[in-house]
Design a protein around this motif. Structure first.
Motif, PDB file in Angstrom:
ATOM      1  N   ASN A  46       0.437  -0.687  -0.298  1.00  0.00           N
ATOM      2  CA  ASN A  46      -0.410  -0.373   0.401  1.00  0.00           C
ATOM      3  C   ASN A  46       1.347   1.265   0.023  1.00  0.00           C
ATOM      4  OD1 ASN A  46      -2.648  -1.359   0.449  1.00  0.00           O
ATOM      5  ND2 ASN A  46      -2.562  -1.335   1.546  1.00  0.00           N
ATOM      6  N   HIS A  50       1.235   4.174  -2.962  1.00  0.00           N
ATOM      7  CA  HIS A  50       0.853   5.590  -2.336  1.00  0.00           C
ATOM      8  C   HIS A  50       2.116   6.866  -2.858  1.00  0.00           C
ATOM      9  CE1 HIS A  50      -3.159   3.733  -1.535  1.00  0.00           C
ATOM     10  NE2 HIS A  50      -3.564   4.725  -1.384  1.00  0.00           N
ATOM     11  N   GLU A  79      -3.193   7.399   5.816  1.00  0.00           N
ATOM     12  CA  GLU A  79      -4.158   7.594   4.299  1.00  0.00           C
ATOM     13  C   GLU A  79      -3.699   6.487   3.537  1.00  0.00           C
ATOM     14  OE1 GLU A  79      -4.342  10.766   1.788  1.00  0.00           O
ATOM     15  OE2 GLU A  79      -5.656  12.244   3.482  1.00  0.00           O
ATOM     16  N   GLU A  82      -4.127   3.010   5.682  1.00  0.00           N
ATOM     17  CA  GLU A  82      -5.453   2.595   5.496  1.00  0.00           C
ATOM     18  C   GLU A  82      -6.292   2.557   4.188  1.00  0.00           C
ATOM     19  OE1 GLU A  82      -6.605   1.329   8.823  1.00  0.00           O
ATOM     20  OE2 GLU A  82      -4.648   2.187   9.914  1.00  0.00           O
ATOM     21  N   GLU A  83      -5.785   2.698   3.312  1.00  0.00           N
ATOM     22  CA  GLU A  83      -6.395   2.837   2.422  1.00  0.00           C
ATOM     23  C   GLU A  83      -7.989   4.093   2.037  1.00  0.00           C
ATOM     24  OE1 GLU A  83      -5.383  -0.783  -0.132  1.00  0.00           O
ATOM     25  OE2 GLU A  83      -6.315  -1.592   1.382  1.00  0.00           O
ATOM     26  N   ARG A  84      -8.098   4.670   2.770  1.00  0.00           N
ATOM     27  CA  ARG A  84      -8.888   5.876   3.107  1.00  0.00           C
ATOM     28  C   ARG A  84      -8.590   6.969   4.202  1.00  0.00           C
ATOM     29  NH1 ARG A  84     -10.875   5.325   8.455  1.00  0.00           N
ATOM     30  NH2 ARG A  84     -10.700   3.030   9.806  1.00  0.00           N
ATOM     31  N   MET A  85      -9.520   7.701   3.880  1.00  0.00           N
ATOM     32  CA  MET A  85      -8.532   9.178   5.141  1.00  0.00           C
ATOM     33  C   MET A  85      -9.203   8.484   6.252  1.00  0.00           C
ATOM     34  SD  MET A  85      -8.089  11.671   3.581  1.00  0.00           S
ATOM     35  CE  MET A  85      -8.835  13.347   4.532  1.00  0.00           C
ATOM     36  N   MET A  87     -10.873   8.938  10.203  1.00  0.00           N
ATOM     37  CA  MET A  87     -11.568   8.970  10.640  1.00  0.00           C
ATOM     38  C   MET A  87     -11.462   8.545  12.700  1.00  0.00           C
ATOM     39  SD  MET A  87     -14.322   7.264   7.684  1.00  0.00           S
ATOM     40  CE  MET A  87     -15.909   7.393   8.598  1.00  0.00           C
ATOM     41  N   GLU A  90     -17.332   7.731  12.864  1.00  0.00           N
ATOM     42  CA  GLU A  90     -18.029   7.470  11.785  1.00  0.00           C
ATOM     43  C   GLU A  90     -19.753   7.725  10.971  1.00  0.00           C
ATOM     44  OE1 GLU A  90     -17.518   4.131   9.862  1.00  0.00           O
ATOM     45  OE2 GLU A  90     -16.345   4.103  11.294  1.00  0.00           O
ATOM     46  N   ASN A 120      -7.711  16.085  10.356  1.00  0.00           N
ATOM     47  CA  ASN A 120      -6.575  16.141   9.435  1.00  0.00           C
ATOM     48  C   ASN A 120      -5.472  16.785   9.172  1.00  0.00           C
ATOM     49  OD1 ASN A 120      -8.434  13.979   9.040  1.00  0.00           O
ATOM     50  ND2 ASN A 120      -9.495  14.747   7.576  1.00  0.00           N
TER      51      ASN A 120
END
Length: 132
Positions: A46, A50, A79, A82-85, A87, A90, A120
């Motif tokens: 990953n 990226h 990012e 985790e392959e996402r922003m 958080m 939820e 962030n």
């Protein structure tokens, strides 16, 4: 959850790589950090996808940072791992994307959204070098 084991292991691995004068392979990293080799290999893939690390093949191969550790932010690492922003909660990142269409009447959404923005922003200003 903001930081999972993926993020933790990505950060620890990148610190080791940054401090090494040679590329580090997954075998060495997994032994040094006491992390499952297969789990770490997925994380490193990953990070490579990226463009945070580059992979060198061969006998002396392994992973090296693609850019200096002063340029890699913790937000980028999280990012990628985790392959996402990341958080904090939820919930939808914007009122328009609220799945319940109730963001404008939700009493806690503004607070949580503000918290997410601050987290962030903090992670975007913090670099790999800062935590090493």
């Amino acid at each position: 959850m903001l930081l999972t084991k993926k993020s933790e292991y990505a950060l620890l691995s990148l610190i080791c790589i940054a401090k090494s004068s040679e590329p580090m392979n997954v075998d060495v990293l997994s032994k040094e950090l006491d992390i499952s080799k297969s789990f770490l290999a997925k994380i490193m893939q990953n990070l490579a996808k990226h463009e945070l690390v580059i992979s060198h093949r061969g006998v002396n191969g392994g992973f090296a940072l693609k850019k200096s550790w002063e340029e890699i932010t913790i937000l980028e690492i999280v990012e990628a791992a985790e392959e996402r922003m990341p958080m904090v909660f939820e919930c939808a990142p914007s009122a328009q994307s609220c799945p319940n269409h109730k963001a404008m009447s939700c009493t806690i959404w503004p607070l949580l959204n503000n918290l997410q923005f601050k987290v962030n922003d903090f992670l975007a200003k913090l670099t790999l070098k800062d935590i090493a």
